[in-house]
Scaffold this active site. Structure first.
Site, PDB file in Angstrom:
ATOM      1  N   GLU A  44       0.902  -1.067  -0.086  1.00 35.21           N
ATOM      2  CA  GLU A  44      -0.195  -0.007   0.006  1.00 35.21           C
ATOM      3  C   GLU A  44       0.953   1.217   0.161  1.00 35.21           C
ATOM      4  OE1 GLU A  44      -2.739   0.288   3.427  1.00 35.21           O
ATOM      5  OE2 GLU A  44      -2.374   2.496   3.280  1.00 35.21           O
ATOM      6  N   ARG A  48       0.817  10.144   1.191  1.00 38.71           N
ATOM      7  CA  ARG A  48       1.538  11.062   2.012  1.00 38.71           C
ATOM      8  C   ARG A  48       2.700  11.994   1.333  1.00 38.71           C
ATOM      9  NH1 ARG A  48       1.955   8.928   8.085  1.00 38.71           N
ATOM     10  NH2 ARG A  48      -0.154   7.727   7.959  1.00 38.71           N
ATOM     11  N   LYS A 132     -10.429  -1.243   7.439  1.00 34.14           N
ATOM     12  CA  LYS A 132      -9.171  -0.889   8.211  1.00 34.14           C
ATOM     13  C   LYS A 132      -9.460  -0.709   9.592  1.00 34.14           C
ATOM     14  CE  LYS A 132      -5.231   2.169   7.684  1.00 34.14           C
ATOM     15  NZ  LYS A 132      -4.209   2.703   6.641  1.00 34.14           N
TER      16      LYS A 132
HETATM   17  O1  LIG Z   1      -1.644   6.460   5.587  1.00 36.03           O
HETATM   18  C1  LIG Z   1      -2.670   5.931   6.061  1.00 36.03           C
HETATM   19  O2  LIG Z   1      -3.489   5.790   5.114  1.00 36.03           O
HETATM   20  C2  LIG Z   1      -2.757   5.530   7.101  1.00 36.03           C
HETATM   21  O3  LIG Z   1      -3.776   5.072   7.786  1.00 36.03           O
HETATM   22  C3  LIG Z   1      -1.818   5.318   8.148  1.00 36.03           C
HETATM   23  C4  LIG Z   1      -0.759   4.268   8.069  1.00 36.03           C
HETATM   24  O4  LIG Z   1      -1.510   2.991   7.584  1.00 36.03           O
HETATM   25  C5  LIG Z   1       0.059   3.792   9.493  1.00 36.03           C
HETATM   26  O5  LIG Z   1       0.445   4.901   9.651  1.00 36.03           O
HETATM   27  C6  LIG Z   1       0.700   2.727   9.526  1.00 36.03           C
HETATM   28  O6  LIG Z   1       0.983   2.749  10.879  1.00 36.03           O
HETATM   29  P1  LIG Z   1       2.334   1.979  11.364  1.00 36.03           P
HETATM   30  O7  LIG Z   1       2.570   0.736  10.857  1.00 36.03           O
HETATM   31  O8  LIG Z   1       2.184   1.977  13.090  1.00 36.03           O
HETATM   32  O9  LIG Z   1       3.542   3.235  10.788  1.00 36.03           O
END
Ligand SMILES: O=C(O)C(=O)C[C@H](O)[C@H](O)COP(=O)(O)O
Length: 214
Positions: A44, A48, A132
Protein backbone atom coordinates in the site's frame (compact mmCIF):
# COMPACT_ATOMS: atom_id res chain seq x y z
CA UNK A 1 -20.02 -6.51 -1.72
CA UNK A 2 -18.54 -8.99 -4.23
CA UNK A 3 -15.65 -6.68 -5.17
CA UNK A 4 -14.72 -6.59 -1.50
CA UNK A 5 -15.01 -10.36 -1.14
CA UNK A 6 -12.51 -11.10 -3.87
CA UNK A 7 -10.09 -8.45 -2.60
CA UNK A 8 -10.42 -9.88 0.92
CA UNK A 9 -9.52 -13.34 -0.39
CA UNK A 10 -6.54 -11.96 -2.30
CA UNK A 11 -5.19 -9.97 0.64
CA UNK A 12 -5.67 -12.98 2.93
CA UNK A 13 -3.06 -14.84 0.90
CA UNK A 14 -0.50 -12.10 1.64
CA UNK A 15 -1.45 -11.64 5.34
CA UNK A 16 0.88 -8.66 5.76
CA UNK A 17 0.46 -5.54 3.63
CA UNK A 18 3.54 -3.29 3.75
CA UNK A 19 2.52 0.37 4.02
CA UNK A 20 5.10 2.50 2.21
CA UNK A 21 5.77 6.21 2.01
CA UNK A 22 7.99 6.90 -0.99
CA UNK A 23 9.53 10.37 -0.87
CA UNK A 24 11.90 9.83 -3.79
CA UNK A 25 10.31 8.14 -6.81
CA UNK A 26 13.76 7.03 -7.94
CA UNK A 27 13.57 4.39 -5.18
CA UNK A 28 10.34 2.92 -6.56
CA UNK A 29 11.75 0.26 -8.96
CA UNK A 30 14.26 -1.07 -6.41
CA UNK A 31 11.50 -1.25 -3.83
CA UNK A 32 9.31 -3.18 -6.26
CA UNK A 33 12.11 -5.70 -6.77
CA UNK A 34 12.76 -5.95 -3.00
CA UNK A 35 9.09 -6.86 -2.42
CA UNK A 36 8.68 -9.27 -5.33
CA UNK A 37 12.09 -10.94 -5.02
CA UNK A 38 11.60 -11.63 -1.32
CA UNK A 39 8.16 -13.19 -1.59
CA UNK A 40 5.70 -10.42 -0.70
CA UNK A 41 4.42 -8.96 -3.97
CA UNK A 42 1.99 -6.50 -2.43
CA UNK A 43 2.09 -2.97 -0.99
CA UNK A 44 0.00 0.00 0.00
CA UNK A 45 1.74 3.16 -1.23
CA UNK A 46 0.51 6.13 0.77
CA UNK A 47 -0.48 9.44 -0.74
CA UNK A 48 1.37 11.18 2.06
CA UNK A 49 4.08 12.05 -0.43
CA UNK A 50 3.66 14.15 -3.55
CA UNK A 51 5.12 11.51 -5.84
CA UNK A 52 2.88 8.66 -4.69
CA UNK A 53 1.10 8.14 -8.01
CA UNK A 54 4.36 8.26 -9.95
CA UNK A 55 5.92 5.82 -7.47
CA UNK A 56 3.04 3.38 -8.06
CA UNK A 57 3.49 3.75 -11.82
CA UNK A 58 7.21 3.01 -11.61
CA UNK A 59 6.76 0.07 -9.24
CA UNK A 60 4.16 -1.50 -11.51
CA UNK A 61 6.38 -0.94 -14.53
CA UNK A 62 9.32 -2.62 -12.79
CA UNK A 63 7.27 -5.59 -11.53
CA UNK A 64 3.84 -5.93 -13.16
CA UNK A 65 2.97 -8.87 -10.90
CA UNK A 66 2.87 -6.60 -7.81
CA UNK A 67 -0.56 -5.99 -6.30
CA UNK A 68 -0.50 -2.31 -5.39
CA UNK A 69 -2.93 -0.35 -3.30
CA UNK A 70 -2.95 3.37 -2.64
CA UNK A 71 -3.13 4.60 0.96
CA UNK A 72 -4.24 7.82 2.62
CA UNK A 73 -6.77 8.36 -0.18
CA UNK A 74 -8.75 11.35 1.07
CA UNK A 75 -10.75 12.31 -2.02
CA UNK A 76 -11.88 11.21 -5.45
CA UNK A 77 -9.08 13.07 -7.25
CA UNK A 78 -6.43 11.07 -5.43
CA UNK A 79 -8.33 7.85 -6.14
CA UNK A 80 -8.45 8.71 -9.84
CA UNK A 81 -4.71 9.46 -9.95
CA UNK A 82 -3.90 6.26 -8.07
CA UNK A 83 -6.07 4.15 -10.34
CA UNK A 84 -4.54 5.67 -13.47
CA UNK A 85 -1.09 4.86 -12.07
CA UNK A 86 -1.96 1.19 -11.60
CA UNK A 87 -3.30 0.90 -8.04
CA UNK A 88 -5.90 -1.85 -7.67
CA UNK A 89 -7.38 -0.92 -4.32
CA UNK A 90 -7.69 2.24 -2.23
CA UNK A 91 -7.23 2.64 1.53
CA UNK A 92 -7.93 5.55 3.87
CA UNK A 93 -7.43 6.22 7.55
CA UNK A 94 -11.13 7.14 7.94
CA UNK A 95 -14.54 6.70 6.35
CA UNK A 96 -15.50 9.54 4.02
CA UNK A 97 -18.77 8.74 2.18
CA UNK A 98 -17.75 11.01 -0.70
CA UNK A 99 -14.58 8.99 -1.25
CA UNK A 100 -16.66 5.80 -1.09
CA UNK A 101 -18.92 7.19 -3.85
CA UNK A 102 -15.94 8.31 -5.93
CA UNK A 103 -14.24 4.92 -5.72
CA UNK A 104 -17.48 3.16 -6.58
CA UNK A 105 -17.85 5.35 -9.67
CA UNK A 106 -14.28 4.47 -10.65
CA UNK A 107 -14.98 0.78 -10.09
CA UNK A 108 -12.11 0.33 -7.65
CA UNK A 109 -12.43 -1.28 -4.20
CA UNK A 110 -12.05 1.04 -1.22
CA UNK A 111 -11.04 0.05 2.31
CA UNK A 112 -11.98 2.85 4.71
CA UNK A 113 -10.61 3.19 8.22
CA UNK A 114 -12.87 2.71 11.25
CA UNK A 115 -12.36 2.26 14.98
CA UNK A 116 -15.86 2.24 16.48
CA UNK A 117 -19.20 0.41 16.25
CA UNK A 118 -20.94 3.48 14.81
CA UNK A 119 -18.38 3.79 12.05
CA UNK A 120 -18.83 0.09 11.24
CA UNK A 121 -22.57 0.67 10.91
CA UNK A 122 -21.92 3.59 8.57
CA UNK A 123 -19.71 1.30 6.49
CA UNK A 124 -22.42 -1.38 6.40
CA UNK A 125 -24.90 1.25 5.28
CA UNK A 126 -22.52 1.96 2.38
CA UNK A 127 -22.24 -1.79 1.68
CA UNK A 128 -18.57 -2.04 2.59
CA UNK A 129 -17.40 -5.22 4.27
CA UNK A 130 -13.59 -5.01 4.39
CA UNK A 131 -12.53 -2.25 6.76
CA UNK A 132 -9.21 -1.01 8.05
CA UNK A 133 -9.10 -0.96 11.87
CA UNK A 134 -7.01 2.15 12.44
CA UNK A 135 -5.08 3.09 14.51
CA UNK A 136 -5.12 -0.50 15.76
CA UNK A 137 -2.90 -0.50 18.84
CA UNK A 138 -3.95 2.96 20.02
CA UNK A 139 -7.64 2.03 19.60
CA UNK A 140 -7.53 -0.99 21.89
CA UNK A 141 -5.58 -3.57 19.94
CA UNK A 142 -6.54 -7.23 19.69
CA UNK A 143 -9.16 -6.98 22.44
CA UNK A 144 -10.96 -4.22 20.58
CA UNK A 145 -10.88 -6.16 17.28
CA UNK A 146 -12.47 -9.17 19.01
CA UNK A 147 -15.12 -6.95 20.61
CA UNK A 148 -15.94 -5.22 17.31
CA UNK A 149 -16.11 -8.42 15.24
CA UNK A 150 -18.51 -10.16 17.62
CA UNK A 151 -21.72 -8.27 16.79
CA UNK A 152 -20.84 -7.60 13.16
CA UNK A 153 -20.62 -10.98 11.45
CA UNK A 154 -20.58 -9.44 7.94
CA UNK A 155 -17.29 -7.60 8.21
CA UNK A 156 -13.58 -8.33 8.01
CA UNK A 157 -10.97 -6.05 9.55
CA UNK A 158 -7.46 -5.15 8.44
CA UNK A 159 -5.72 -3.86 11.60
CA UNK A 160 -3.09 -1.21 10.90
CA UNK A 161 -1.25 1.24 13.13
CA UNK A 162 1.27 0.18 15.74
CA UNK A 163 1.72 -3.37 14.44
CA UNK A 164 5.05 -5.13 14.82
CA UNK A 165 6.44 -8.60 14.07
CA UNK A 166 5.62 -9.41 17.72
CA UNK A 167 1.94 -8.50 17.76
CA UNK A 168 0.81 -9.05 14.14
CA UNK A 169 0.34 -12.79 14.71
CA UNK A 170 -2.15 -12.14 17.53
CA UNK A 171 -4.35 -10.17 15.13
CA UNK A 172 -3.99 -12.66 12.28
CA UNK A 173 -5.07 -15.49 14.58
CA UNK A 174 -8.55 -13.93 14.86
CA UNK A 175 -11.31 -15.01 12.47
CA UNK A 176 -12.19 -12.35 9.90
CA UNK A 177 -8.81 -10.69 10.13
CA UNK A 178 -7.58 -11.66 6.65
CA UNK A 179 -4.54 -9.41 6.74
CA UNK A 180 -2.94 -6.54 8.58
CA UNK A 181 -0.91 -3.55 7.50
CA UNK A 182 2.10 -1.69 8.76
CA UNK A 183 5.20 0.27 8.02
CA UNK A 184 7.59 -1.95 9.95
CA UNK A 185 8.74 -3.87 6.86
CA UNK A 186 9.47 -0.71 4.92
CA UNK A 187 10.19 2.12 7.38
CA UNK A 188 10.40 5.50 5.69
CA UNK A 189 14.00 6.00 6.80
CA UNK A 190 15.16 2.78 5.11
CA UNK A 191 13.16 3.65 1.99
CA UNK A 192 14.68 7.16 1.90
CA UNK A 193 18.15 5.67 2.36
CA UNK A 194 17.52 3.15 -0.42
CA UNK A 195 18.58 0.39 1.96
CA UNK A 196 16.96 -2.45 0.02
CA UNK A 197 19.15 -5.06 1.72
CA UNK A 198 17.65 -4.17 5.11
CA UNK A 199 14.15 -4.00 3.64
CA UNK A 200 14.61 -7.34 1.88
CA UNK A 201 15.72 -8.93 5.16
CA UNK A 202 12.64 -7.62 6.98
CA UNK A 203 10.39 -8.95 4.24
CA UNK A 204 12.03 -12.40 4.26
CA UNK A 205 11.68 -12.56 8.04
CA UNK A 206 7.97 -11.74 7.82
CA UNK A 207 7.40 -14.23 4.99
CA UNK A 208 9.06 -16.89 7.12
CA UNK A 209 7.42 -15.99 10.43
CA UNK A 210 3.89 -15.70 9.07
CA UNK A 211 4.28 -18.57 6.58
CA UNK A 212 3.27 -16.38 3.64
CA UNK A 213 2.83 -18.51 0.48
CA UNK A 214 0.83 -16.33 -1.87
O1 LIG B 1 -1.62 6.46 5.64
C1 LIG B 1 -2.66 5.86 5.91
O2 LIG B 1 -3.58 5.65 5.10
C2 LIG B 1 -2.86 5.39 7.28
O3 LIG B 1 -3.94 5.10 7.65
C3 LIG B 1 -1.73 5.30 8.17
C4 LIG B 1 -0.81 4.11 8.06
O4 LIG B 1 -1.46 2.98 7.61
C5 LIG B 1 -0.21 3.92 9.40
O5 LIG B 1 0.45 5.10 9.74
C6 LIG B 1 0.70 2.78 9.54
O6 LIG B 1 1.03 2.70 10.89
P1 LIG B 1 2.41 2.13 11.46
O7 LIG B 1 2.57 0.75 10.90
O8 LIG B 1 2.23 2.13 12.95
O9 LIG B 1 3.46 3.07 11.02
Amino acid sequence: MSQHNSLTATLARFKIIPVIQINNVEQAPALAHALADNGLAVAEVTFRSAGAAEAIRRMKQARPELLLGAGTILDGGQAEAALAAGAEFMVAPGLNPRTVTACRALGVPFIPGINSPSQIEQALELELSLLKFFPAEASGGVGMVKALLAPYQQISLMPTGGLTPDNAGDYLALPRVPCCGGTWLTPTQLVDDGDMAAIGLRIRQAVEKFAIRP
